[in-house]
Design a protein around this motif. Structure first.
Motif, PDB file in Angstrom:
ATOM      1  N   PHE A 108      34.837 -22.363  56.186  1.00 15.16           N
ATOM      2  CA  PHE A 108      34.049 -21.129  56.276  1.00 15.16           C
ATOM      3  C   PHE A 108      32.562 -21.453  56.438  1.00 15.16           C
ATOM      4  N   MET A 109      32.053 -22.363  55.618  1.00 19.03           N
ATOM      5  CA  MET A 109      30.629 -22.724  55.693  1.00 19.03           C
ATOM      6  C   MET A 109      30.314 -23.402  57.033  1.00 19.03           C
ATOM      7  N   ASP A 110      31.231 -24.194  57.525  1.00 24.55           N
ATOM      8  CA  ASP A 110      31.043 -24.842  58.819  1.00 24.55           C
ATOM      9  C   ASP A 110      30.953 -23.795  59.929  1.00 24.55           C
ATOM     10  N   THR A 111      31.801 -22.773  59.860  1.00 26.49           N
ATOM     11  CA  THR A 111      31.760 -21.674  60.828  1.00 26.49           C
ATOM     12  C   THR A 111      30.430 -20.923  60.740  1.00 26.49           C
ATOM     13  N   MET A 112      29.971 -20.678  59.528  1.00 24.92           N
ATOM     14  CA  MET A 112      28.681 -19.992  59.337  1.00 24.92           C
ATOM     15  C   MET A 112      27.548 -20.804  59.956  1.00 24.92           C
ATOM     16  N   ARG A 113      27.515 -22.107  59.675  1.00 27.74           N
ATOM     17  CA  ARG A 113      26.447 -22.960  60.215  1.00 27.74           C
ATOM     18  C   ARG A 113      26.489 -23.003  61.736  1.00 27.74           C
ATOM     19  N   SER A 114      27.693 -23.092  62.301  1.00 31.65           N
ATOM     20  CA  SER A 114      27.791 -23.175  63.768  1.00 31.65           C
ATOM     21  C   SER A 114      27.421 -21.860  64.448  1.00 31.65           C
ATOM     22  N   SER A 115      27.439 -20.764  63.684  1.00 29.17           N
ATOM     23  CA  SER A 115      27.021 -19.483  64.258  1.00 29.17           C
ATOM     24  C   SER A 115      25.527 -19.224  64.024  1.00 29.17           C
ATOM     25  N   GLY A 116      24.831 -20.206  63.460  1.00 28.67           N
ATOM     26  CA  GLY A 116      23.388 -20.108  63.313  1.00 28.67           C
ATOM     27  C   GLY A 116      22.890 -19.686  61.943  1.00 28.67           C
ATOM     28  N   VAL A 117      23.773 -19.466  60.996  1.00 32.06           N
ATOM     29  CA  VAL A 117      23.362 -19.062  59.652  1.00 32.06           C
ATOM     30  C   VAL A 117      22.899 -20.297  58.885  1.00 32.06           C
ATOM     31  N   ASP A 118      21.722 -20.202  58.284  1.00 32.33           N
ATOM     32  CA  ASP A 118      21.208 -21.289  57.444  1.00 32.33           C
ATOM     33  C   ASP A 118      21.847 -21.153  56.071  1.00 32.33           C
ATOM     34  N   THR A 119      22.768 -22.057  55.769  1.00 29.58           N
ATOM     35  CA  THR A 119      23.492 -21.988  54.499  1.00 29.58           C
ATOM     36  C   THR A 119      22.838 -22.831  53.414  1.00 29.58           C
ATOM     37  N   GLY A 120      21.708 -23.423  53.730  1.00 32.53           N
ATOM     38  CA  GLY A 120      21.058 -24.304  52.764  1.00 32.53           C
ATOM     39  C   GLY A 120      21.837 -25.605  52.670  1.00 32.53           C
ATOM     40  N   GLY A 121      21.623 -26.322  51.637  1.00 32.04           N
ATOM     41  CA  GLY A 121      22.341 -27.582  51.448  1.00 32.04           C
ATOM     42  C   GLY A 121      22.621 -27.770  49.982  1.00 32.04           C
ATOM     43  N   GLN A 122      23.169 -28.920  49.652  1.00 31.79           N
ATOM     44  CA  GLN A 122      23.421 -29.220  48.250  1.00 31.79           C
ATOM     45  C   GLN A 122      22.114 -29.507  47.543  1.00 31.79           C
ATOM     46  N   ASN A 123      22.121 -29.278  46.239  1.00 28.27           N
ATOM     47  CA  ASN A 123      20.971 -29.652  45.430  1.00 28.27           C
ATOM     48  C   ASN A 123      20.826 -31.168  45.443  1.00 28.27           C
ATOM     49  N   ALA A 124      19.642 -31.651  45.153  1.00 28.69           N
ATOM     50  CA  ALA A 124      19.399 -33.084  45.087  1.00 28.69           C
ATOM     51  C   ALA A 124      20.288 -33.707  44.015  1.00 28.69           C
ATOM     52  N   PHE A 125      20.739 -34.913  44.287  1.00 27.31           N
ATOM     53  CA  PHE A 125      21.557 -35.654  43.337  1.00 27.31           C
ATOM     54  C   PHE A 125      20.714 -35.926  42.093  1.00 27.31           C
ATOM     55  N   ASN A 126      21.263 -35.655  40.908  1.00 29.73           N
ATOM     56  CA  ASN A 126      20.454 -35.791  39.694  1.00 29.73           C
ATOM     57  C   ASN A 126      21.201 -36.545  38.592  1.00 29.73           C
ATOM     58  N   HIS A 127      20.534 -36.685  37.450  1.00 28.65           N
ATOM     59  CA  HIS A 127      21.078 -37.434  36.312  1.00 28.65           C
ATOM     60  C   HIS A 127      22.382 -36.816  35.814  1.00 28.65           C
ATOM     61  N   ARG A 128      22.457 -35.500  35.795  1.00 27.96           N
ATOM     62  CA  ARG A 128      23.681 -34.821  35.351  1.00 27.96           C
ATOM     63  C   ARG A 128      24.855 -35.161  36.253  1.00 27.96           C
ATOM     64  N   ASP A 129      24.620 -35.206  37.570  1.00 26.25           N
ATOM     65  CA  ASP A 129      25.670 -35.583  38.518  1.00 26.25           C
ATOM     66  C   ASP A 129      26.159 -37.006  38.237  1.00 26.25           C
ATOM     67  N   ARG A 130      25.221 -37.904  38.009  1.00 29.52           N
ATOM     68  CA  ARG A 130      25.567 -39.303  37.733  1.00 29.52           C
ATOM     69  C   ARG A 130      26.399 -39.417  36.461  1.00 29.52           C
ATOM     70  N   MET A 131      26.016 -38.690  35.419  1.00 32.20           N
ATOM     71  CA  MET A 131      26.757 -38.731  34.152  1.00 32.20           C
ATOM     72  C   MET A 131      28.146 -38.124  34.316  1.00 32.20           C
ATOM     73  N   GLN A 132      28.239 -37.021  35.047  1.00 31.59           N
ATOM     74  CA  GLN A 132      29.534 -36.388  35.281  1.00 31.59           C
ATOM     75  C   GLN A 132      30.456 -37.336  36.051  1.00 31.59           C
ATOM     76  N   PHE A 133      29.903 -38.041  37.040  1.00 27.64           N
ATOM     77  CA  PHE A 133      30.695 -39.003  37.799  1.00 27.64           C
ATOM     78  C   PHE A 133      31.197 -40.118  36.887  1.00 27.64           C
ATOM     79  N   ALA A 134      30.297 -40.704  36.123  1.00 28.88           N
ATOM     80  CA  ALA A 134      30.673 -41.820  35.243  1.00 28.88           C
ATOM     81  C   ALA A 134      31.746 -41.396  34.241  1.00 28.88           C
ATOM     82  N   ASN A 135      31.612 -40.212  33.683  1.00 26.03           N
ATOM     83  CA  ASN A 135      32.597 -39.723  32.715  1.00 26.03           C
ATOM     84  C   ASN A 135      33.962 -39.504  33.356  1.00 26.03           C
TER      85      ASN A 135
END
Length: 148
Positions: free
Chosen positions: A111-138
């Motif tokens: 769905f998001m890919d279809t939105m982007r290809s039709s010209g809608v700016d869907t933004g992007g993911q938030n920057a990778f952060n410490h919480r992401d790293r801890m969640q991955f490690a856990n």
């Protein structure tokens, strides 16, 4: 269990966590990418470089993965292929992908890919952060513990 890493876009800090985990547990770890990646000299840690091109690393991982292997990727179609083959998928942000959630993730991705290809700016993911790293490690620790 073999750990396979879709290394083209994997954050360096996640690669470091995986290398430490592989050394601690003696689990084989293979990074696959279409550009050179430096890996430590270690018998259980490998790097495979594939040709440049769309999904070349993903295709190589899907070809090699076996039941109960762990794949680190943010790529939803690759995760779907791995799950179909009986593997386990974990995103670099620590999100476990499995049979219970992959269909919804694939639908949202398309769905998001279809939105982007039709010209809608869907933004992007938030920057990778410490919480992401801890969640991955856990999550990684939980998966590894359940494999022994």
């Amino acid at each position: 269990m073999h750990i396979w890493v879709d290394a083209d876009a994997c954050p360096a800090v996640i690669k470091e966590i995986l290398i430490r985990a592989s050394r601690r547990t003696s689990l084989p770890l293979t990074f696959i990418a279409n550009h050179a990646i430096k890996v430590p000299a270690d018998n259980q840690i490998q790097f495979i470089q594939v040709a440049s091109g769309f999904d070349m690393a993903d295709d190589e991982i899907a070809r090699r993965v076996q039941m109960k292997d762990l794949v680190i990727t943010a790529d939803i179609p690759l995760a779907n292929d791995v799950i179909d083959r009986g593997g386990i998928c974990l995103s670099p942000r620590g999100e476990l992908m499995d049979k219970s959630n992959i269909a919804a993730r694939l639908t949202m991705r398309n769905f998001m890919d279809t939105m982007r290809s039709s010209g809608v700016d869907t933004g992007g993911q938030n920057a990778f952060n410490h919480r992401d790293r801890m969640q991955f490690a856990n999550q990684l620790d939980k998966i590894i513990q359940s494999s022994f």
